[in-house]
Motif scaffolding. Structure first.
Motif: not given
Lengths: 270, 517
Positions: B240, B136, B237, B141, B117-118, B166-167, B161
């Motif tokens: 977030t 994204l 960012s 992330h 997920n990153l 999302l980061l 993001g």
């Protein structure tokens, strides 16, 4: 198939004659203008490479060439100019390069020439004989005994044998060295290339371009990083990343050659 | 003993395939030697030396593949040759199929790691923005290590993001620790309940290390890259990241690290923190404490204070107790400085700080300016104190060696100590220099051999100068460089070593005050 890059030494009016060899990421094509490498984008550009926006060329056939989409592509510049002439920076980055080779290069690559303890990886009589021959011949070449090329070229496994890769690295070292010191050793490079020619057209092609100071993207990125320090790790790992020993072998040839040149200066070839 | 072989015309394999198959062949019982090579003259000569050059190989060309096996009898050799052919066939079908797929793209990587997920992006800046947007769009992330990302692309990524929650760490984000995994330059810290969101790379490293060294632990450490707090990027960012920490059940205390944010960003932070119930430590280096208090956060003035207060809050001790401890400690630092100053000779009066970490340089600059007055720098607090030539110090000087002017054509000073070492020796030759101040940031991604690369220079300094060498080491005992050994080696080279930049900077400041510099 979308073309994203074309090497600066390719004439697109070429006539395709047939397939020389076919791998997942590269198809080597005979043309009337010499070998052309059709490669996936992860392989990267080269003076005679056509890079496709694909990751796998398994299903590629010669018919696909007529369907190439040239609507947008860049011309890859294979020449390499020094960013500066600070030898200290270069020598320091070479140290890092060696570290990476010691840590990441394939055990059976020519890196044993830099770290003799790696020779223990060569266990069978054949591979040990081969390693010994590589060592003996390349050491002679490092001392500018150009006859050593006769026993070095074609020596080793694969499509570009290790002996040829070492010679390629050595040619690159001479090129960088002469640029650093404002020398012109092009005739020496040409002599080495002429002597290194075999019937292996792929290896010949690599040697040809390197002897002219023209580089494939993966090697050029390492050379750039050696001068700038930027992306050094990334570029070295990319050079080593394709499951072959060629990357490590070329870099070994380069390091050994460059160190020898620094040590011996022009007394070596005069 | 039997020797047999096969010649395959026009077959090519890459070298590693041939080596691996050869290795497997050698493991077949009864096989004594095996060779699988192209039929070049040179390879044939090695085959001959190894007793494996068969008659049928003699006319082979460079384009022919030769397979030779030496074994105890014909049966073994025949069997081995068949096995080798099988292995070669398998290697080809394996590389052509998808079972051994090596990802070369995001889609490819997701095929073999669908739960990821990153995405860490470290490609040339001009492509990094597109890659981030692509990731994204798949709800992943992103950490963008690359710099020089086109502004519009970077902003678009941050907006996406922000909208999706999302980061987007970066561009130019050098450090983060997500779910215990260090990304980029990061230290090996204890896990715990303190979450950090930071627009300052070495600031994050310093705070997370001090927390870990003092009994606390990190839940998440989210880097954003310094540019995020600029008006153009609107702190998207950072916000977030902050929201993620507020929502994270594992995070009990939040630490914010940045230079003073733009007013518009501050307003957004106030909105986000309005309903937050978790304690927040605000370390906006150089900002008025009222700014931090306007966020409902505890104000601190140094990275060290941020870390120690976060540990206190994590352990349930009060802010007032923490403040008292910090105030009382000041006397200790003064006394320590007084002792050190005794070693200096008349005429030695200047401070020279040579930094690897930009945030650490900035923090020391703030502390020293407050204690001893203005300091010259390549990144000065006031424009009139900009060094005329960054390569040459003037009076009290702080140099951030991570700035572009020093890194073009060279690796970052956290990796390559060479340039700073030269500068250290130059400073040591100046008889007016009283303190040479250095930071050494260890952890993943930084110089692996700080002892070998720094200590010899400090030993040289000892030979030519009486100046005090003060070194702050940022990192933890679990970092790969062996921090304890590093500190011992530095002390053996007569350096005065600390593990908190603010503390070390204050010692240096009091030394300069003591000698009237």
């Amino acid at each position: 198939m979308k073309v994203i890059s074309v090497g600066d030494k390719i004439d697109l009016k070429l006539k395709v004659l047939g397939i020389h060899s076919h791998f997942n990421h590269a198809i080597n094509i005979y043309t009337d203008k010499g070998l052309v490498f059709i490669v996936s984008k992860d392989v990267g550009s080269g003076p005679n490479s056509i890079v496709l926006d694909e990751n796998n060329l398994n299903k590629f056939t010669l018919d696909d060439i007529s369907r190439f989409d040239y609507s947008f592509y860049s011309i890859y510049n294979s020449s390499f100019e020094l960013f500066h002439k600070d030898l200290e920076v270069l020598v320091n980055n070479l140290k890092t390069l060696k570290d990476y080779l010691f840590n990441y290069a394939h055990p059976l690559s020519a890196v044993f020439l830099l770290d003799s303890s790696r020779k223990s990886n060569f266990v069978s009589l054949f591979s040990l004989n081969l390693a010994n021959q590589l060592e003996e011949s390349f050491n002679r070449l490092l001392n500018f005994d150009l006859n050593a090329i006769d026993s070095l070229k074609g020596l080793g496994y694969g499509l570009t044998p290790q002996g040829d890769d070492l010679i390629e690295g050595f040619l690159a070292a001479i090129y960088v060295y002469e640029k650093l010191l404002d020398l012109n050793l092009s005739s020496l490079r040409k002599t080495i290339y002429d002597k290194a020619l075999t019937k292996n057209k792929v290896a010949n092609t690599f040697l040809y371009f390197t002897s002219l100071g023209l580089f494939y993207e993966r090697f050029k990125d390492v050379l750039k990083a050696l001068f700038t320090g930027f992306n050094l790790e990334e570029s070295i790992l990319k050079m080593l990343s394709f499951g072959e020993t060629s990357g490590a072998d070329i870099l070994t040839g380069f390091i050994k050659g460059f160190e020898k040149l620094l040590e011996g200066g022009n007394e070596l070839w005069q | 003993m039997a020797v047999k072989g096969i010649l395959k015309k026009g077959e090519y394999y890459d070298s590693v395939t041939l080596m691996l198959v050869q290795k497997d062949a050698l493991n077949i019982p009864g096989v004594e030697d095996a060779a699988i090579v192209m039929g070049t003259l040179q390879n044939k000569s090695i085959l001959e030396n190894s007793g494996m050059l068969l008659e049928e190989f003699k006319n082979a060309t460079d384009a022919d593949l030769l397979i030779a096996v030496k074994g105890k009898d014909d049966e073994v050799v025949e069997k081995a040759l068949k096995e080798i052919e099988n292995l070669l066939r398998k290697s080809r079908s394996k590389s052509e199929g998808s079972s051994d797929y090596v990802p070369k793209s995001l889609d490819g990587a997701l095929k073999i790691m669908p739960d990821a997920n990153l995405v860490l992006i470290s490609v040339a800046g001009k492509y990094a923005g597109d890659e981030a947007i692509k990731a994204l769009s798949k709800d992943l992330h992103v950490m963008i290590f690359s710099d020089n990302v086109p502004k519009e692309k970077a902003l678009r990524a941050k907006q996406i993001g922000y909208e999706k929650g999302l980061l987007v760490m970066g561009p130019d984000c050098g450090t983060a620790i997500i779910n215990g995994a260090p990304l980029g330059f990061a230290n090996v810290v204890e896990r715990g309940d303190i979450g950090i969101v930071s627009a300052a790379g070495t600031g994050l490293q310093e705070v997370s290390s001090i927390i870990s060294n003092n009994g606390g632990g990190i839940s998440q450490a989210i880097g954003t890259g310094g540019i995020d707090m600029k008006e153009y990027y609107g702190g998207l960012s950072f916000i977030t990241g902050l929201k993620a920490l507020i929502d994270d059940d594992e995070t009990k205390v939040i630490v914010l690290i940045s230079k003073p944010p733009h007013e518009s960003v501050l307003k957004k932070l106030q909105d986000v923190l309005k309903n937050n119930k978790k304690p927040v430590v605000g370390c906006f280096l150089g900002a008025n404490k009222e700014i931090v208090e306007s966020l409902g956060a505890y104000p601190v003035s140094t990275l060290e204070e941020a870390a120690l207060l976060a540990v206190s809050l994590s352990k349930g001790t009060s802010f007032d107790k923490f403040k008292k401890e910090i105030e009382e400690r000041e006397e200790l630092i003064k006394n320590e400085a007084k002792e050190l100053a005794k070693h200096l000779k008349p005429g030695q009066k200047y401070f020279r700080g040579l930094f690897q970490g930009g945030t650490l340089a900035y923090e020391t600059e703030l502390i020293l300016t407050d204690m001893i007055g203005d300091v010259y720098s390549n990144v000065p607090l006031k424009p009139e104190f900009k060094l005329k030539d960054s390569w040459k110090s003037e009076k009290h000087t702080i140099v951030d060696l991570g700035e572009d002017e020093f890194t073009v054509g060279r690796p970052h000073p956290q990796i390559d100590f060479q340039l700073r070492n030269k500068r250290i020796l130059e400073e040591a030759k100046d008889p007016e220099v009283a303190v040479i101040y250095l930071d050494v940031v260890i952890g993943y991604g930084t110089n692996r051999h700080p002892i070998e690369d720094l200590v010899p220079t400090l030993e040289e300094v000892r030979k030519i100068s009486n100046a005090l060498v003060i070194v702050n080491v940022t990192g933890t005992d679990k970092d790969p460089q062996n921090k304890r050994a590093l500190i011992t080696a530095l002390k053996n080279a007569s350096a005065h070593v600390y593990e908190r930049n603010a503390y070390a900077s204050k010692v240096a400041g009091y030394v300069i005050k003591e000698i009237g510099g």
